[in-house]
Design a protein around this motif. Structure first.
Motif, short mmCIF file in Angstrom:
data_model
loop_
_atom_site.label_atom_id
_atom_site.label_comp_id
_atom_site.label_asym_id
_atom_site.label_seq_id
_atom_site.Cartn_x
_atom_site.Cartn_y
_atom_site.Cartn_z
N ALA A 1 38.35 47.30 45.32
CA ALA A 1 38.37 47.06 43.88
C ALA A 1 39.83 47.01 43.44
N VAL A 2 40.25 45.91 42.84
CA VAL A 2 41.67 45.74 42.52
C VAL A 2 42.14 46.67 41.40
N THR A 3 41.19 47.32 40.73
CA THR A 3 41.56 48.27 39.67
C THR A 3 41.75 49.69 40.19
N ASP A 4 41.44 49.92 41.47
CA ASP A 4 41.49 51.30 41.98
C ASP A 4 42.88 51.91 41.88
N GLY A 5 43.92 51.10 42.02
CA GLY A 5 45.27 51.63 41.98
C GLY A 5 45.87 51.72 40.60
N MET A 6 45.13 51.34 39.58
CA MET A 6 45.67 51.36 38.22
C MET A 6 45.67 52.78 37.64
N PRO A 7 46.77 53.20 37.03
CA PRO A 7 46.81 54.53 36.41
C PRO A 7 45.71 54.67 35.37
N ILE B 1 37.00 41.58 51.05
CA ILE B 1 36.32 41.27 49.80
C ILE B 1 37.06 42.02 48.68
N PHE B 2 37.50 41.27 47.68
CA PHE B 2 38.14 41.85 46.51
C PHE B 2 37.18 41.74 45.32
N TYR B 3 37.08 42.82 44.55
CA TYR B 3 36.29 42.75 43.31
C TYR B 3 37.01 43.52 42.21
N GLY B 4 36.53 43.35 40.97
CA GLY B 4 37.22 43.95 39.84
C GLY B 4 37.03 45.45 39.74
N GLY B 5 35.78 45.90 39.84
CA GLY B 5 35.50 47.31 39.63
C GLY B 5 35.35 47.64 38.15
N LEU B 6 35.24 48.93 37.84
CA LEU B 6 35.05 49.41 36.46
C LEU B 6 33.80 48.80 35.84
N LEU C 1 32.68 45.82 36.05
CA LEU C 1 32.77 44.41 35.65
C LEU C 1 31.63 43.61 36.25
N GLU C 2 31.34 43.85 37.53
CA GLU C 2 30.31 43.07 38.23
C GLU C 2 28.92 43.68 38.11
N GLY C 3 28.75 44.65 37.24
CA GLY C 3 27.43 45.21 36.98
C GLY C 3 26.80 45.85 38.21
N ASN C 4 25.50 45.60 38.41
CA ASN C 4 24.77 46.21 39.52
C ASN C 4 25.25 45.77 40.89
N MET C 5 25.95 44.65 40.93
CA MET C 5 26.44 44.15 42.21
C MET C 5 27.44 45.12 42.86
N GLU C 6 28.06 45.95 42.07
CA GLU C 6 29.06 46.87 42.62
C GLU C 6 28.44 47.84 43.61
N ARG C 7 27.19 48.20 43.38
CA ARG C 7 26.53 49.12 44.32
C ARG C 7 26.39 48.49 45.69
N VAL C 8 26.12 47.19 45.72
CA VAL C 8 26.01 46.49 47.00
C VAL C 8 27.37 46.40 47.67
N LEU C 9 28.41 46.08 46.88
CA LEU C 9 29.75 45.98 47.44
C LEU C 9 30.21 47.31 48.04
N PRO D 1 36.66 47.00 31.64
CA PRO D 1 37.09 46.35 32.88
C PRO D 1 37.99 45.13 32.71
N HIS D 2 38.27 44.69 31.49
CA HIS D 2 38.99 43.43 31.26
C HIS D 2 40.50 43.62 31.35
N VAL D 3 40.94 44.21 32.43
CA VAL D 3 42.34 44.63 32.58
C VAL D 3 43.30 43.45 32.72
N TRP D 4 42.82 42.27 33.10
CA TRP D 4 43.72 41.14 33.34
C TRP D 4 44.37 40.62 32.07
N PHE D 5 43.89 41.05 30.90
CA PHE D 5 44.49 40.57 29.65
C PHE D 5 45.78 41.31 29.28
N ASP D 6 46.08 42.39 29.95
CA ASP D 6 47.41 43.01 29.87
C ASP D 6 48.14 42.58 31.13
#
Length: 317
Positions: free
Chosen positions: A120-126, A94-99, A101-109, A142-147
């Motif tokens: 979380a695909v953002t975990d490795g970002m500096p 399961i991949f998710y954004g993190g930071l 982005l997914e609100g309360n759902m992150e606690r379940v993930l 969390p809107h990291v995909w715009f860079d």
């Protein structure tokens, strides 16, 4: 009494999440819980279309990718359905954004991570490349995909995860990951070129919510949003008036609506500016928190970013 109501409200908000976690715990080991499809493909579930697209590009024929949030879905306000629970249960990864982005759902993930691979695909970002969130509840935007250059880190995380989970196809994942990174490099250059077509004074991007901070920083565009980073934040008449006055004072000629948000707020601002004698047009629809329909160019990450760059450039240049 008020404190008691607050506690009841909090438990009511958490109830769907607790039920989701309970159902998932009960489902583990059933059906496709081994995470492999009938034709031997690794089953991957991603929260957003942008993440799912990266998994498809890098996984290729060796993965079967399912997306929780389709076109027009706002991830900040997303609530999982029974069908979404099954998609999470059957996945090997399961991949998710993190930071947040997914609100309360992150606690379940995070709870599901005790049973299967959840990343979380953002975990490795500096962290020094992340933008601090404007709201107290968010540490980073969390809107990291715009860079696009920063989004390469997400692609690398997807590649590394697939290799670790399915080492028998590691070489294919590496090759496809490298190809995708090269395509992202070309996309990054394309967006830069398009933004340079806009006179420097006119590089002002006004949208419904503050989702384009990374875009603005990466490509030299001033960004203004009616709402904050999360659409869960409220906005009122004062915010509308302030943005209307900003458009008039700066002589801004175009604003943009977003595919995952109602257009009425921006239309109201355009009408308000007109009443003050300043003409502002809707410059077009941008894809912010969700991609376009499957099968269209905007239904891919690269196509979505190109669409946004083209729409902004044509409206502002």
């Amino acid at each position: 009494m008020e404190a008691r109501k607050t506690k009841i409200g909090a438990w009511t908000a958490l109830l769907p999440l607790l039920l989701l976690a309970a159902v998932l715990a009960g489902c583990s080991g059933s059906g496709s819980a081994q995470g492999v499809s009938e034709d031997g493909k690794l089953l991957v579930t991603a929260t957003t279309g942008m993440i799912a697209d990266a998994a498809k590009e890098i996984g290729g024929e060796h993965v079967e990718v399912t997306t929780l949030m389709g076109p027009g879905v706002d991830p900040h306000l997303f609530k999982a359905s029974q069908g979404d629970i099954r998609k999470l249960d059957r996945a090997a990864v399961i991949f998710y954004g993190g930071l947040h982005l997914e609100g309360n759902m992150e606690r379940v993930l995070e709870k599901i991570a005790a049973q299967k691979t959840v990343v979380a695909v953002t975990d490795g970002m500096p962290r020094e490349r992340l933008i601090a969130g404007a709201e107290e509840s968010e540490e980073f935007d969390p809107h990291v995909w715009f860079d696009v250059d920063l989004w390469k880190s997400a692609a690398e995380t997807v590649t590394d995860t697939l290799i670790q989970k399915d080492p028998s196809n590691a070489e294919a994942y590496r090759e496809q990951g490298e190809r995708y990174l090269n395509e992202l490099g070309q996309l990054d250059a394309y967006v830069r070129e398009r933004m340079l077509e806009i006179p420097e004074k006119g590089r002002v991007l006004v949208t419904a919510h503050d989702a384009f901070g990374y875009f603005g920083r990466a490509y030299g565009v001033e960004v203004v949003g009616l709402q904050g980073i999360s659409t869960a934040a409220e906005f009122g008449a004062r915010d509308v008036s302030a943005l209307r006055d900003y458009l008039v004072e700066r002589n801004i000629k175009a604003v943009f609506v977003e595919s995952s948000l109602p257009a009425r707020s921006m239309e109201a601002i355009v009408a308000g500016a007109a009443r003050q004698g300043h003409e502002v047009k809707i410059g077009g629809e941008l894809f912010s928190d969700a991609m376009g329909e499957p099968g269209t160019p905007e239904g891919t990450y690269i196509g979505m970013i190109r669409h946004n760059a083209d729409t902004i450039a044509e409206a502002l240049k």
